[in-house]
Design a protein around this motif. Structure first.
Motif, PDB file in Angstrom:
ATOM      1  N   GLU A   5       0.830  -1.206   0.000  1.00 54.99           N
ATOM      2  CA  GLU A   5       0.000   0.000   0.000  1.00 54.99           C
ATOM      3  C   GLU A   5       0.867   1.260   0.000  1.00 54.99           C
ATOM      4  O   GLU A   5       0.603   2.200  -0.753  1.00 54.99           O
ATOM      5  CB  GLU A   5      -0.935   0.003   1.208  1.00 54.99           C
TER       6      GLU A   5
ATOM      7  N   LYS B 103       1.022   3.993  -3.027  1.00 52.02           N
ATOM      8  CA  LYS B 103       0.652   5.383  -2.743  1.00 52.02           C
ATOM      9  C   LYS B 103       1.800   6.338  -3.036  1.00 52.02           C
ATOM     10  O   LYS B 103       1.583   7.438  -3.539  1.00 52.02           O
ATOM     11  CB  LYS B 103       0.204   5.523  -1.296  1.00 52.02           C
TER      12      LYS B 103
ATOM     13  N   SER C 138       0.949   7.385  -7.387  1.00 45.70           N
ATOM     14  CA  SER C 138      -0.097   8.347  -7.029  1.00 45.70           C
ATOM     15  C   SER C 138      -0.613   9.127  -8.232  1.00 45.70           C
ATOM     16  O   SER C 138      -1.646   9.777  -8.149  1.00 45.70           O
ATOM     17  CB  SER C 138       0.407   9.312  -5.957  1.00 45.70           C
TER      18      SER C 138
ATOM     19  N   ALA D 129      -3.690   4.204  -6.748  1.00 44.16           N
ATOM     20  CA  ALA D 129      -3.576   4.494  -5.324  1.00 44.16           C
ATOM     21  C   ALA D 129      -4.938   4.435  -4.639  1.00 44.16           C
ATOM     22  O   ALA D 129      -5.051   3.950  -3.516  1.00 44.16           O
ATOM     23  CB  ALA D 129      -2.933   5.859  -5.110  1.00 44.16           C
ATOM     24  N   GLU D 130      -5.995   4.904  -5.306  1.00 43.93           N
ATOM     25  CA  GLU D 130      -7.337   4.844  -4.730  1.00 43.93           C
ATOM     26  C   GLU D 130      -7.835   3.402  -4.673  1.00 43.93           C
ATOM     27  O   GLU D 130      -8.478   2.995  -3.711  1.00 43.93           O
ATOM     28  CB  GLU D 130      -8.296   5.696  -5.554  1.00 43.93           C
TER      29      GLU D 130
ATOM     30  N   GLU E 165      -6.583   1.186  -1.672  1.00 43.38           N
ATOM     31  CA  GLU E 165      -7.303   1.281  -0.413  1.00 43.38           C
ATOM     32  C   GLU E 165      -8.503   0.330  -0.390  1.00 43.38           C
ATOM     33  O   GLU E 165      -8.846  -0.215   0.646  1.00 43.38           O
ATOM     34  CB  GLU E 165      -7.745   2.719  -0.165  1.00 43.38           C
TER      35      GLU E 165
END
Length: 173
Positions: free
Chosen positions: A117, A121, A125, A130-131, A134
């Protein structure tokens, strides 16, 4: 056994027209998907009472015959002596299971999911990845372990069931 006899031992004769590596990949994907579904189902029901590495080991043992059947039917041909041939692959499965169980425990211990993660990120990014990371959170260890054990199993299964290269085999005939 002639090559014609061996060819007819696949699930369907038309499979002989497909490259062996492609058939192996298809068998591998089917085996992996069935393993992941089984492992996920067992995790949901047993994670309160068993560790993830133990659940992984149980899933792997249950998946071994399924993987053997897929490899026999799609890749190498149905063996003349099923039990003997299956037993010859058991060490591959057991060592793969040990490798996967160890890898699962180790990757969870070092916080592999958090490492992935953070990497995504910090380095990706610029994209939507990156979204999406999550949303997937907590799911990277199984994919890493599947890749590790998949490579291990591919090499050993070809060595045990594949009988070496076809050129070498042709020379022996």
């Amino acid at each position: 056994m002639s090559s014609k006899e061996k060819e007819s031992r696949l699930l369907h004769p038309s499979l002989n027209g497909i490259n062996k590596e492609i058939r192996f990949g298809v068998a591998g994907v089917l085996a992996t998907v069935s393993f992941i579904l089984l492992n996920s189902s067992l995790k949901e029901g047993l994670e309160d009472s068993l560790t993830h590495s133990t659940i992984y080991a149980i899933s792997y043992v249950v998946s071994m015959p399924v993987t053997f059947l897929l490899n026999s039917g799609l890749v190498f041909g149905w063996p003349q002596n099923f039990i003997s041939s299956f037993l010859s692959t058991v060490p591959i499965g057991l060592t793969g299971m040990a490798l996967g169980t160890f890898s699962t425990g180790y990757l969870e211990r070092i916080g592999f999911d958090a490492i992935v993660e953070t990497f995504v990120k910090n380095n990706l990014s610029f994209s939507n990845v990156a979204e999406e990371v999550e949303e997937i959170s907590g799911g990277y260890v199984p994919y890493a372990v599947t890749a590790i054990t998949g490579l291990w199993s591919y090499v050993l299964t070809n060595a045990v069931l594949g009988g070496g290269s076809s050129k070498k085999h042709e020379k022996e005939l």
